[in-house]
Design a protein around this motif. Structure first.
Motif, mmCIF file in Angstrom:
data_model
loop_
_atom_site.group_PDB
_atom_site.id
_atom_site.type_symbol
_atom_site.label_atom_id
_atom_site.label_comp_id
_atom_site.label_asym_id
_atom_site.label_seq_id
_atom_site.Cartn_x
_atom_site.Cartn_y
_atom_site.Cartn_z
ATOM 1 N N VAL A 1 -24.830 46.949 -10.800
ATOM 2 C CA VAL A 1 -24.301 47.077 -9.434
ATOM 3 C C VAL A 1 -25.369 47.672 -8.516
ATOM 4 N N ASN A 2 -26.046 48.715 -8.981
ATOM 5 C CA ASN A 2 -27.117 49.313 -8.186
ATOM 6 C C ASN A 2 -28.239 48.312 -7.913
ATOM 7 N N ALA A 3 -28.591 47.527 -8.938
ATOM 8 C CA ALA A 3 -29.665 46.546 -8.781
ATOM 9 C C ALA A 3 -29.313 45.493 -7.739
ATOM 10 N N VAL A 4 -28.077 45.032 -7.771
ATOM 11 C CA VAL A 4 -27.630 44.030 -6.795
ATOM 12 C C VAL A 4 -27.710 44.598 -5.379
ATOM 13 N N ALA A 5 -27.204 45.814 -5.205
ATOM 14 C CA ALA A 5 -27.230 46.431 -3.875
ATOM 15 C C ALA A 5 -28.653 46.726 -3.429
ATOM 16 N N GLY A 6 -29.466 47.241 -4.351
ATOM 17 C CA GLY A 6 -30.841 47.580 -3.994
ATOM 18 C C GLY A 6 -31.637 46.369 -3.544
ATOM 19 N N PHE A 7 -31.512 45.259 -4.281
ATOM 20 C CA PHE A 7 -32.261 44.059 -3.907
ATOM 21 C C PHE A 7 -31.759 43.503 -2.581
ATOM 22 N N LYS A 8 -30.437 43.513 -2.378
ATOM 23 C CA LYS A 8 -29.857 43.001 -1.135
ATOM 24 C C LYS A 8 -30.322 43.822 0.070
ATOM 25 N N LYS A 9 -30.405 45.130 -0.089
ATOM 26 C CA LYS A 9 -30.715 46.014 1.032
ATOM 27 C C LYS A 9 -32.214 46.225 1.251
ATOM 28 N N TYR A 10 -32.994 46.200 0.148
ATOM 29 C CA TYR A 10 -34.397 46.606 0.267
ATOM 30 C C TYR A 10 -35.390 45.560 -0.235
ATOM 31 N N GLY A 11 -34.897 44.492 -0.870
ATOM 32 C CA GLY A 11 -35.801 43.487 -1.400
ATOM 33 C C GLY A 11 -36.482 43.951 -2.673
ATOM 34 N N GLY A 12 -37.452 43.174 -3.140
ATOM 35 C CA GLY A 12 -38.158 43.518 -4.367
ATOM 36 C C GLY A 12 -39.659 43.356 -4.196
ATOM 37 N N PRO A 13 -40.466 43.896 -5.092
ATOM 38 C CA PRO A 13 -40.084 44.650 -6.288
ATOM 39 C C PRO A 13 -39.528 46.021 -5.947
ATOM 40 N N LEU A 14 -38.731 46.543 -6.865
ATOM 41 C CA LEU A 14 -37.919 47.705 -6.553
ATOM 42 C C LEU A 14 -37.684 48.530 -7.820
ATOM 43 N N ILE A 15 -37.689 49.849 -7.664
ATOM 44 C CA ILE A 15 -37.272 50.758 -8.731
ATOM 45 C C ILE A 15 -36.095 51.567 -8.201
ATOM 46 N N ILE A 16 -35.017 51.601 -8.978
ATOM 47 C CA ILE A 16 -33.839 52.377 -8.594
ATOM 48 C C ILE A 16 -33.641 53.495 -9.604
ATOM 49 N N ILE A 17 -33.513 54.719 -9.112
ATOM 50 C CA ILE A 17 -33.255 55.883 -9.952
ATOM 51 C C ILE A 17 -31.858 56.393 -9.625
ATOM 52 N N ASP A 18 -31.009 56.455 -10.637
ATOM 53 C CA ASP A 18 -29.636 56.941 -10.453
ATOM 54 C C ASP A 18 -29.484 58.271 -11.187
ATOM 55 N N PHE A 19 -29.320 59.342 -10.405
ATOM 56 C CA PHE A 19 -29.197 60.685 -10.966
ATOM 57 C C PHE A 19 -27.734 60.973 -11.268
ATOM 58 N N GLY A 20 -27.310 60.614 -12.462
ATOM 59 C CA GLY A 20 -25.944 60.855 -12.895
ATOM 60 C C GLY A 20 -25.929 61.740 -14.125
ATOM 61 N N THR A 21 -24.933 61.553 -14.991
ATOM 62 C CA THR A 21 -24.897 62.293 -16.252
ATOM 63 C C THR A 21 -26.183 62.045 -17.018
ATOM 64 N N ALA A 22 -26.612 60.798 -17.060
ATOM 65 C CA ALA A 22 -27.974 60.441 -17.461
ATOM 66 C C ALA A 22 -28.703 59.966 -16.216
ATOM 67 N N THR A 23 -30.013 60.106 -16.209
ATOM 68 C CA THR A 23 -30.811 59.563 -15.106
ATOM 69 C C THR A 23 -31.395 58.236 -15.564
ATOM 70 N N THR A 24 -31.064 57.169 -14.849
ATOM 71 C CA THR A 24 -31.523 55.836 -15.227
ATOM 72 C C THR A 24 -32.570 55.333 -14.241
ATOM 73 N N PHE A 25 -33.557 54.639 -14.771
ATOM 74 C CA PHE A 25 -34.616 54.016 -13.974
ATOM 75 C C PHE A 25 -34.524 52.516 -14.212
ATOM 76 N N CYS A 26 -34.378 51.743 -13.149
ATOM 77 C CA CYS A 26 -34.233 50.295 -13.272
ATOM 78 C C CYS A 26 -35.283 49.585 -12.435
ATOM 79 N N ALA A 27 -35.892 48.552 -12.999
ATOM 80 C CA ALA A 27 -36.924 47.771 -12.308
ATOM 81 C C ALA A 27 -36.408 46.382 -11.997
ATOM 82 N N ILE A 28 -36.567 45.984 -10.741
ATOM 83 C CA ILE A 28 -36.171 44.645 -10.290
ATOM 84 C C ILE A 28 -37.384 44.016 -9.602
ATOM 85 N N ASN A 29 -37.714 42.787 -9.960
ATOM 86 C CA ASN A 29 -38.880 42.166 -9.334
ATOM 87 C C ASN A 29 -38.501 41.379 -8.083
ATOM 88 N N GLU A 30 -39.499 40.746 -7.492
ATOM 89 C CA GLU A 30 -39.278 40.027 -6.229
ATOM 90 C C GLU A 30 -38.467 38.758 -6.420
#
Length: 258
Positions: free
Chosen positions: A112-141
Motif C-alpha cells: 500500500v505504501n509503495a503504491v501511494a509513494g509511486f503515485k505521489k512522488y514517482g520513482g526511483p523511490l525508497i519508503i521507510i515506515d517507522f512502525g512496530t518494525a521499521t521497513t525499507f522498501c525500494a521501488i524503481n522508475e
C-alpha cells in the motif's frame, strides 16, 4: 465516504475520505481481545465526535498484518456498516509489479505504501515506515517493487534495552542536545535515537547504491518518522498519511469489481 483501516501490530490507523480528501483520521490500539461490538461502538463514537454520520460510509478497505484481528474487524464492518470490506491481498489490483521471491510474503502495508509513494512522488523511490518494525522498501522508475530491509522498530529496541539491562530504566523517546551525555537517561536517549538515525541513513545509502545513484527520493512515514527525519541526512519527505492515501488509491482501482 470511504473508511480505511491500516491494521498494524501496535496500532490500527483509520482514515475517512470524502471526495478523495482525507477529512479525519484516528488511531486505536491493536487489541486481539476486542469484540466486533467493542470496535464498532468505539468507531461510532469517533464519528460522532468529528460530526460525521457513520451511515454515510459507502465502502471500506482494509490493510492488515495482524490476522488475529481480522475476524472481529470484518464482523464489525458487516454488522455496523453493512459493508463487505475490500481486504488487501491476492487478487486485489495494485498496479505494482512485485519482484519479491514470493510476493505473498510482502506485508500488505508495504505494498500500500509503495503504491501511494509511486503515485505521489514517482520513482526511483525508497519508503521507510517507522512502525512496530521499521521497513525499507525500494521501488524503481518502472513501478516495480524490488524488495527491501526490515529493522526492529525503535520502541522494540528501547524496550529490549530496558528489559535486558538491570540498571537501565525505561526512558522517554526524546532527542537530547548532545551525544556526550552526563546522565544515564540522556545517554540512553542519545544512543537509541542517534544510533537509530545512523542505522537508517546507512541502510538508505546502501539501497541508493543498489538503485544506481543519489537521485532516489526517500519518503518516511509512521509514528516516529518526524523524530528520526529531524536528524536524518537521507530522508527527503515525511508523509504521515501515506498508507491512508495508498488505500484510497487501491480502492479506486478495485471499485468496479464490487
Amino acid at each position: 465516504m470511504l473508511l480505511t483501516f491500516d491494521v498494524g501490530n501496535t496500532n490500527i490507523v483509520m482514515g475517512l475520505f470524502k471526495n478523495d480528501v482525507l477529512v479525519a483520521n484516528w488511531r486505536m490500539a491493536t487489541d486481539h481481545s476486542k469484540s466486533a461490538d467493542e470496535i464498532g461502538m468505539f468507531i461510532i463514537q469517533l464519528f460522532a465526535h468529528e460530526n460525521y454520520d457513520y451511515k454515510d460510509v459507502k465502502d471500506i478497505i482494509i490493510s492488515s498484518v495482524v490476522p488475529h484481528v481480522m475476524y472481529s474487524l470484518l464482523h464489525m464492518t458487516q454488522k455496523y456498516f453493512d459493508k463487505e470490506a475490500i481486504v488487501i491481498g491476492p487478487g486485489i489490483k495494485t498496479g505494482m509489479n512485485i519482484k519479491y521471491d514470493n510476493p505473498r510474503q510482502v506485508g500488505a502495508d508495504r505494498i500500500v505504501n509503495a503504491v501511494a509513494g509511486f503515485k505521489k512522488y514517482g520513482g526511483p523511490l525508497i519508503i521507510i515506515d517507522f512502525g512496530t518494525a521499521t521497513t525499507f522498501c525500494a521501488i524503481n522508475e518502472k513501478c516495480e517493487y524490488l524488495g527491501g530491509s526490515i529493522l526492529p522498530g525503535i520502541k522494540i529496541s528501547a524496550d529490549a534495552l530496558y528489559q535486558k539491562a538491570a540498571k537501565l530504566t525505561r526512558v522517554e523517546l526524546v532527542k537530547p542536545d548532545c551525544v556526550i551525555c552526563k546522565n544515564t537517561t540522556q545517554s540512553v536517549q542519545a544512543g537509541i535515537i542517534y544510533g537509530y538515525v545512523g542505522s537508517v541513513d546507512y541502510i538508505v545509502s546502501k539501497m541508493k547504491e543498489e538503485l544506481g545513484g543519489n537521485r532516489v527520493k526517500v519518503i518516511a512515514t509512521g509514528g516516529l518518522s518526524t523524530l528520526i527525519a529531524s536528524e536524518s541526512k537521507e530522508i527527503d519527505v515525511v508523509d504521515k498519511m501515506l498508507t491512508m492515501d495508498g488505500l484510497n488509491i487501491i480502492y479506486k482501482m478495485n471499485r468496479p469489481l464490487k
